[in-house]
Design an enzyme around this catalytic site. Structure first.
Site, short mmCIF file in Angstrom:
data_model
loop_
_atom_site.label_atom_id
_atom_site.label_comp_id
_atom_site.label_asym_id
_atom_site.label_seq_id
_atom_site.Cartn_x
_atom_site.Cartn_y
_atom_site.Cartn_z
N GLU A 47 0.82 -1.21 0.00
CA GLU A 47 0.00 0.00 0.00
C GLU A 47 0.86 1.26 0.00
O GLU A 47 2.10 1.19 0.09
CB GLU A 47 -0.95 -0.05 1.20
CG GLU A 47 -1.90 -1.25 1.05
CD GLU A 47 -2.97 -1.34 2.12
OE1 GLU A 47 -2.83 -0.71 3.19
OE2 GLU A 47 -3.96 -2.05 1.87
N GLU A 58 -1.47 -9.17 -6.87
CA GLU A 58 -1.34 -9.66 -8.25
C GLU A 58 -0.30 -8.86 -9.02
O GLU A 58 0.33 -9.38 -9.94
CB GLU A 58 -2.69 -9.59 -8.96
CG GLU A 58 -3.74 -10.55 -8.42
CD GLU A 58 -4.53 -9.98 -7.24
OE1 GLU A 58 -4.05 -9.02 -6.58
OE2 GLU A 58 -5.63 -10.48 -6.98
N CYS A 92 -7.10 -6.43 -11.53
CA CYS A 92 -6.15 -7.55 -11.52
C CYS A 92 -6.62 -8.70 -12.40
O CYS A 92 -5.81 -9.48 -12.88
CB CYS A 92 -5.86 -7.97 -10.09
SG CYS A 92 -4.88 -6.69 -9.27
N1 THU Z 1 -6.09 -6.32 -2.81
C1 THU Z 1 -5.23 -7.17 -3.46
O1 THU Z 1 -4.04 -7.20 -3.15
N2 THU Z 1 -5.71 -7.94 -4.45
C2 THU Z 1 -7.02 -8.00 -4.82
O2 THU Z 1 -7.35 -8.66 -5.80
C3 THU Z 1 -8.03 -7.32 -3.99
C4 THU Z 1 -7.50 -6.23 -3.13
C5 THU Z 1 -5.56 -5.45 -1.75
C6 THU Z 1 -5.49 -4.00 -2.11
C7 THU Z 1 -5.50 -3.35 -0.75
O3 THU Z 1 -4.17 -3.31 -0.26
C8 THU Z 1 -6.29 -4.30 0.12
O4 THU Z 1 -6.37 -5.52 -0.60
C9 THU Z 1 -7.70 -3.82 0.45
O5 THU Z 1 -8.40 -3.49 -0.70
#
Ligand code: THU
Length: 139
Positions: A47, A58, A92
């Site tokens: 993040e 992903e 993704c």
């Molecule tokens: N997130 C992912 O890493 N992959 C996904 O396919 C769904 C969401 C993450 C993004 C963010 O850091 C957290 O999950 C909450 O949305």
């Protein structure tokens, strides 16, 4: 066709949740995929204080794929902090489509599905090929 290594992939994805950088959402995600040459590639979410710049798990996985020599994704899964299977977000799905296409197998909460079920009527490289002059083609 040989059995896909879902248990291994899921275990690798769970392992990746411990590397996630999630000071804002506190929602770690881990992802793992089998490549057509037998490699396993992985990723975790990263993040950012600029929330929109966040990299999903992903994104890391696709970077791992390309930086490690490329290839086609064969089987993919991603998990939350509880180890529960989640489905990839919309953006993704597009990322995965580029590197696995319709035949990529995905472990979803409802079981194994094809990528074409998660992203029906996808826009992909062949969509560009269909237009003369696009994607570097000469008219
Ligand atoms: N997130 C992912 O890493 N992959 C996904 O396919 C769904 C969401 C993450 C993004 C963010 O850091 C957290 O999950 C909450 O949305």
């Amino acid at each position: 066709m040989t059995e896909l290594p879902w248990d291994d992939l899921r275990a690798r994805a769970v392992e990746m949740t411990s590397r996630a950088y999630v000071p804002y959402s506190h929602y770690p995600v881990g992802a793992a995929a089998l490549v057509d040459d037998g490699r396993i590639v992985t990723g975790c979410n990263v993040e950012n204080a600029g929330y929109g710049v966040t990299l999903c798990a992903e994104c890391g996985l696709v970077s791992d794929l390309v930086a490690g020599g490329g290839g086609r994704l064969v089987a993919f899964c991603c998990v939350n902090a509880d180890g529960g299977i989640i489905t990839p977000c919309g953006r993704c799905r597009q990322l995965l489509w580029e590197h696995g296409g319709a035949s990529l197998r995905v472990l979803s909460p409802a079981g194994e599905v094809g990528m074409d079920a998660l992203l029906p009527q996808a826009f992909g490289p062949e969509s560009l090929d269909a237009v003369e002059g696009a994607r570097g083609k000469q008219s």
